[in-house]
Design a protein around this motif. Structure first.
Motif, PDB file in Angstrom:
ATOM      1  N   ASP A  90       1.224  -0.843   0.233  1.00 28.79           N
ATOM      2  CA  ASP A  90       0.267  -0.155  -0.419  1.00 28.79           C
ATOM      3  C   ASP A  90       0.161   0.913  -0.206  1.00 28.79           C
ATOM      4  O   ASP A  90       2.400   1.335   0.668  1.00 28.79           O
ATOM      5  CB  ASP A  90      -0.859   0.068   1.148  1.00 28.79           C
ATOM      6  N   SER A  91       0.388   2.626  -0.692  1.00 25.89           N
ATOM      7  CA  SER A  91       1.327   3.453  -0.567  1.00 25.89           C
ATOM      8  C   SER A  91       0.043   4.569  -1.071  1.00 25.89           C
ATOM      9  O   SER A  91      -1.190   4.142  -1.451  1.00 25.89           O
ATOM     10  CB  SER A  91       2.460   3.525  -1.513  1.00 25.89           C
ATOM     11  N   PRO A  92       0.093   6.336  -0.245  1.00 24.09           N
ATOM     12  CA  PRO A  92      -0.677   7.027  -1.098  1.00 24.09           C
ATOM     13  C   PRO A  92      -1.532   6.633  -2.920  1.00 24.09           C
ATOM     14  O   PRO A  92      -2.086   7.631  -2.917  1.00 24.09           O
ATOM     15  CB  PRO A  92      -0.286   8.164  -1.118  1.00 24.09           C
ATOM     16  N   THR A  93      -0.434   6.235  -3.436  1.00 24.58           N
ATOM     17  CA  THR A  93      -0.350   6.448  -4.800  1.00 24.58           C
ATOM     18  C   THR A  93      -0.632   4.950  -5.558  1.00 24.58           C
ATOM     19  O   THR A  93      -1.018   4.838  -7.100  1.00 24.58           O
ATOM     20  CB  THR A  93       0.675   7.516  -5.939  1.00 24.58           C
ATOM     21  N   LEU A  94      -1.337   4.619  -4.554  1.00 28.62           N
ATOM     22  CA  LEU A  94      -1.573   2.491  -5.163  1.00 28.62           C
ATOM     23  C   LEU A  94      -2.698   2.835  -6.098  1.00 28.62           C
ATOM     24  O   LEU A  94      -3.823   3.338  -5.834  1.00 28.62           O
ATOM     25  CB  LEU A  94      -1.743   2.033  -3.846  1.00 28.62           C
ATOM     26  N   ASP A  95      -2.870   1.900  -7.073  1.00 27.00           N
ATOM     27  CA  ASP A  95      -3.867   2.450  -8.334  1.00 27.00           C
ATOM     28  C   ASP A  95      -4.951   1.543  -7.094  1.00 27.00           C
ATOM     29  O   ASP A  95      -5.208   0.951  -6.738  1.00 27.00           O
ATOM     30  CB  ASP A  95      -2.980   1.356  -9.209  1.00 27.00           C
ATOM     31  N   PRO A  96      -6.158   2.009  -6.955  1.00 28.63           N
ATOM     32  CA  PRO A  96      -7.318   1.882  -6.714  1.00 28.63           C
ATOM     33  C   PRO A  96      -7.774   0.385  -6.954  1.00 28.63           C
ATOM     34  O   PRO A  96      -8.704  -0.458  -6.216  1.00 28.63           O
ATOM     35  CB  PRO A  96      -8.557   3.267  -6.695  1.00 28.63           C
ATOM     36  N   LEU A  97      -7.461  -0.057  -8.079  1.00 32.51           N
ATOM     37  CA  LEU A  97      -8.047  -1.033  -9.036  1.00 32.51           C
ATOM     38  C   LEU A  97      -7.042  -2.350  -8.241  1.00 32.51           C
ATOM     39  O   LEU A  97      -7.820  -3.519  -8.102  1.00 32.51           O
ATOM     40  CB  LEU A  97      -8.263  -0.883 -10.179  1.00 32.51           C
ATOM     41  N   LEU A  98      -6.013  -1.493  -7.213  1.00 35.87           N
ATOM     42  CA  LEU A  98      -5.214  -2.723  -6.878  1.00 35.87           C
ATOM     43  C   LEU A  98      -5.641  -2.778  -5.107  1.00 35.87           C
ATOM     44  O   LEU A  98      -4.947  -3.238  -4.217  1.00 35.87           O
ATOM     45  CB  LEU A  98      -3.876  -2.924  -6.729  1.00 35.87           C
ATOM     46  N   LYS A  99      -6.399  -2.316  -4.734  1.00 37.94           N
ATOM     47  CA  LYS A  99      -7.151  -1.951  -3.589  1.00 37.94           C
ATOM     48  C   LYS A  99      -8.929  -1.581  -3.531  1.00 37.94           C
ATOM     49  O   LYS A  99      -9.022  -1.424  -3.312  1.00 37.94           O
ATOM     50  CB  LYS A  99      -6.359  -1.011  -2.870  1.00 37.94           C
ATOM     51  N   GLN A 100      -9.952  -3.265  -3.475  1.00 37.22           N
ATOM     52  CA  GLN A 100     -10.737  -2.736  -3.711  1.00 37.22           C
ATOM     53  C   GLN A 100     -11.108  -3.774  -2.146  1.00 37.22           C
ATOM     54  O   GLN A 100     -10.301  -5.046  -2.339  1.00 37.22           O
ATOM     55  CB  GLN A 100     -11.017  -4.244  -5.212  1.00 37.22           C
ATOM     56  N   ASN A 101     -12.107  -3.846  -2.182  1.00 39.84           N
ATOM     57  CA  ASN A 101     -13.161  -4.650  -0.934  1.00 39.84           C
ATOM     58  C   ASN A 101     -11.817  -4.795   0.116  1.00 39.84           C
ATOM     59  O   ASN A 101     -11.562  -6.102   0.980  1.00 39.84           O
ATOM     60  CB  ASN A 101     -13.210  -5.681  -1.317  1.00 39.84           C
ATOM     61  N   ASN A 102     -10.951  -3.375   0.878  1.00 39.44           N
ATOM     62  CA  ASN A 102     -10.452  -3.984   2.096  1.00 39.44           C
ATOM     63  C   ASN A 102      -9.164  -4.864   1.590  1.00 39.44           C
ATOM     64  O   ASN A 102      -8.682  -5.422   2.999  1.00 39.44           O
ATOM     65  CB  ASN A 102     -11.038  -3.330   2.625  1.00 39.44           C
ATOM     66  N   ARG A 103      -9.319  -5.076   0.776  1.00 40.75           N
ATOM     67  CA  ARG A 103      -7.831  -6.145   0.037  1.00 40.75           C
ATOM     68  C   ARG A 103      -7.037  -5.892  -0.959  1.00 40.75           C
ATOM     69  O   ARG A 103      -6.907  -5.306  -1.567  1.00 40.75           O
ATOM     70  CB  ARG A 103      -8.732  -7.273  -0.104  1.00 40.75           C
ATOM     71  N   LEU A 104      -5.257  -5.423  -1.003  1.00 41.91           N
ATOM     72  CA  LEU A 104      -4.403  -5.548  -1.672  1.00 41.91           C
ATOM     73  C   LEU A 104      -4.555  -6.166  -2.568  1.00 41.91           C
ATOM     74  O   LEU A 104      -4.036  -8.034  -2.133  1.00 41.91           O
ATOM     75  CB  LEU A 104      -3.738  -4.862  -0.826  1.00 41.91           C
ATOM     76  N   GLY A 105      -4.690  -5.904  -3.471  1.00 39.59           N
ATOM     77  CA  GLY A 105      -4.224  -7.162  -4.643  1.00 39.59           C
ATOM     78  C   GLY A 105      -5.018  -7.541  -5.362  1.00 39.59           C
ATOM     79  O   GLY A 105      -6.566  -6.992  -4.870  1.00 39.59           O
ATOM     80  N   ILE A 106      -5.302  -8.265  -6.017  1.00 42.40           N
ATOM     81  CA  ILE A 106      -5.995  -9.149  -7.223  1.00 42.40           C
ATOM     82  C   ILE A 106      -5.971 -10.930  -6.429  1.00 42.40           C
ATOM     83  O   ILE A 106      -4.843 -11.177  -6.630  1.00 42.40           O
ATOM     84  CB  ILE A 106      -5.703  -9.227  -8.645  1.00 42.40           C
ATOM     85  N   PRO A 107      -6.866 -11.347  -5.937  1.00 42.05           N
ATOM     86  CA  PRO A 107      -6.657 -11.916  -5.492  1.00 42.05           C
ATOM     87  C   PRO A 107      -7.225 -13.405  -6.948  1.00 42.05           C
ATOM     88  O   PRO A 107      -7.568 -13.586  -7.324  1.00 42.05           O
ATOM     89  CB  PRO A 107      -8.175 -13.143  -4.398  1.00 42.05           C
ATOM     90  N   LEU A 108      -5.902 -14.213  -6.817  1.00 41.39           N
ATOM     91  CA  LEU A 108      -5.929 -15.495  -7.725  1.00 41.39           C
ATOM     92  C   LEU A 108      -5.650 -16.876  -6.855  1.00 41.39           C
ATOM     93  O   LEU A 108      -4.182 -16.946  -5.754  1.00 41.39           O
ATOM     94  CB  LEU A 108      -4.360 -14.675  -8.443  1.00 41.39           C
TER      95      LEU A 108
END
Lengths: 349, 270
Positions: free
Chosen positions: A302-320
């Motif tokens: 996480d960081s202030p400029t992290l893309d919002p698409l990588l921080k959805q539903n209070n989870r970092l990243g894309i679950p795979l």
């Protein structure tokens, strides 16, 4: 004697005809938009691709004369058989084996790119080559010296004459020739493309991967070019590193806009030929596609400029899941374009 | 010997004529259908001292000293205005000049095909306008040729011209080589906004006029005071900023350098 003259004349005529014929049968090298691609953004009216312009550009591309000591050509870091990237290095190496800031991007489908480099610092393909030529850790040569060396060269003035109708070697024609070669590096004939055109089918595994890709990846790696051409922070941990003796971090797009909201944002790269353009990310930190997918699944910082698409539903990243990753990798491999990397036109002559 | 004297006599005669002509010739009214030329000349100073490379100067405002070794800047987009308010915009293609202190021939340039008139205002850009920064390579010729006159005045990694380059050494510099380096540019950004260091300078001559007449070329003699590079709306201290290139602080320096330029005097040919 008379006969000899006749024979000679005949021979000359023959040579003349042959050379004419050779010229005529040379397949025309012209830019053509693949049918399923969008319209290109490059202005071809200012620099139409011709056989002679393309060949001149190709010779320049692979010629070390562009560098200070003759040791580095464009092709040194952009190897055609690796989709014009450089394997074996995370950060690409330039002259005197100096490190550069980043991993070299592939040269492909440039007619559709508005901006170049990982940070988008150059906005015209015709202005691009100036950067690697003059960078101290790439080719380290003054552009005026490059032109002077070409003017004094036994072959180049004639080749410029053929390509542009004048043997005077200008910066404009030099850069346009390089563009002509690079514009013809078109990758649109992968197994995926053939599938799209209805020529072949993909395996169930690959198709399942395509499905997951469209759900989880295609919002950034969009459309037939597999990029939306934006700059995003994909959550890579910021790394300090020493670049030629100086402690450095790579601020990405902020280097160009000076805007702190662009910190750590980088160009979203196309995924065409991704299997053969390793290592991955702007600094080449990942060696395999598995590592890349692991990053998106569980490595995003996480960081202030992290893309919002990588921080959805209070989870970092894309679950795979691992199964999904396997399918995605199977799909990504269908983007490898054998015709492109083996295209004899694009190899060092 | 005889020939020598006749030559002398001839010379005297010519001088007499020229002198006479000058005395009797009084400034005819401008004919706007006729064209003339105007010369621009830039002279560099540090305060009231002449500027030269290798000379050490002290900035009285900061006590810092500096020894210049490079000074280059673009002047472009020149416009002239008569006291009657009629303006003449120099055609853009002919309106880019790189002033390089190292090359005395660049400290002066002449603009031709200027309509006759009594001009009392000039404006120009310090730098290169944003549009030209985005033009195709084929339109970057002459003084904008990146492989020619403008070699070294262009950021290839961040497409755009460097407007002003000022370098030298200073005991106050913290750089390992003791240098100060100011490379100022930035045209506002291409697809995203970024710094803009283009500055327009307008100088009104008050009652003074540059009388452009066919065959009579006035000279605008500008004084460029490098002290103002440091001492402007922002106090630039070498100790705090020995190197400023593509950086937000550059905007402060641009606000300073626009103040360096003033009209020292006009030479009229009448």
């Amino acid at each position: 004697m008379k006969n000899l003259k006749k024979t000679l004349l005949g021979l000359l005529l023959g040579v003349f005809l042959l050379s004419c014929q050779k010229h005529d049968t040379d397949p025309a090298i012209r830019f053509a938009k693949p049918t399923h691609f969008p319209e290109p953004v490059y202005d071809f009216s200012l620099n139409p691709v011709t056989n002679d312009g393309f060949k001149l550009g190709r010779k320049l591309f692979f010629d070390g004369i562009l560098s200070r000591d003759g040791s580095v050509s464009c092709g040194s870091c952009h190897v055609p058989t690796s989709a014009f990237t450089q394997h074996g290095h995370d950060l690409s190496h330039g002259i005197d084996d100096k490190l550069t800031l980043r991993n070299s991007l592939p040269i492909m489908n440039l007619a559709w790119k508005r901006e170049f480099f990982w940070d988008g610092g150059v906005f015209d393909l015709d202005l691009f080559a100036l950067a690697p030529i003059e960078a101290h850790n790439e080719m380290d040569e003054k552009i005026s010296n490059v032109l002077q060396k070409l003017r004094n060269h036994p072959e180049y003035p004639r080749l410029f004459q053929k390509a542009f109708g004048t043997s005077e070697i200008t910066l404009s024609n030099f850069l346009k020739a390089l563009s002509q070669f690079q514009l013809m590096a078109i990758s649109a004939n992968s197994r995926y493309d053939k599938y799209k055109r209805g020529e072949i089918s993909l395996s169930d595994q690959e198709l399942a991967g395509l499905q997951i890709f469209q759900e989880k990846c295609a919002s950034c790696h969009k459309g037939e070019l597999f990029t939306d051409m934006s700059y995003r922070n994909n959550g890579l941990a910021v790394r300090r590193f020493r670049l030629n003796g100086v402690d450095t971090i790579d601020i990405g797009r902020e280097r160009i806009t000076l805007n702190p909201t662009d910190a750590s944002k980088f160009h979203v790269p196309s995924l065409r030929n991704v299997e053969i353009t390793r290592p991955y990310m702007h600094d080449g930190r990942f060696r395999t596609l598995q590592q890349v997918l692991d990053h998106y699944d569980s490595g995003v910082q996480d960081s202030p400029t992290l893309d919002p698409l990588l921080k959805q539903n209070n989870r970092l990243g894309i679950p795979l899941s691992q199964d999904e990753k396997d399918k995605l990798i199977a799909f990504l491999r269908t983007l490898t374009d054998e015709d492109f990397i083996r295209n004899p036109l694009l190899q060092e002559p | 010997m005889n020939r020598f004297f006749s030559k002398l006599a001839f010379l005297a005669l010519v001088i007499g004529f020229v002198a006479c002509k000058k005395k009797h010739d009084h400034d005819p009214a401008p004919n706007s259908n006729m064209k003339g030329s105007i010369e621009f000349e830039f002279e560099h100073f540090v305060g009231t001292q002449a500027f030269s490379f290798g000379t050490s100067y002290t900035n009285p405002a900061t006590g810092e000293s500096f020894t210049p070794s490079m000074l280059r800047y673009f002047i472009s987009n020149i416009e002239l205005k008569t006291s009657a308010g009629v303006s003449y915009v120099v055609p853009q293609e002919q309106s880019y000049f790189l002033i390089d202190h190292e090359k005395p021939e660049t400290l002066k340039f002449v603009i031709n095909d200027v309509p006759e008139g009594d001009y009392n205002e000039v404006s120009f850009i310090i730098g290169v306008d944003s549009l030209r920064n985005t033009k195709p390579i084929s339109e970057r010729t002459g003084n904008l040729d990146i492989a020619g006159v403008a070699q070294g005045m262009y950021w290839s990694w961040n497409s755009g011209y460097i407007f002003v380059k000022f370098e030298g050494t200073s005991p106050q510099s913290t750089a390992t080589d003791g240098k100060f380096r100011y490379h100022i540019g930035g045209f506002g950004g291409y697809s995203s906004p970024a710094i803009n260091c283009i500055r327009k300078k307008t100088i009104n001559f008050g009652m003074d006029k540059a009388k452009v007449r066919n065959g009579k070329t006035p000279t605008l003699h500008f004084a460029v005071d490098l002290l103002k590079f440091f001492n402007g709306t922002t106090q630039l201290k070498i100790a705090n900023n020995d190197t400023v290139m593509f950086n937000p602080f550059a905007v402060n320096i641009a606000n300073n350098y626009v103040e360096m330029f003033s009209l020292d005097h006009i030479h009229n040919a009448y």
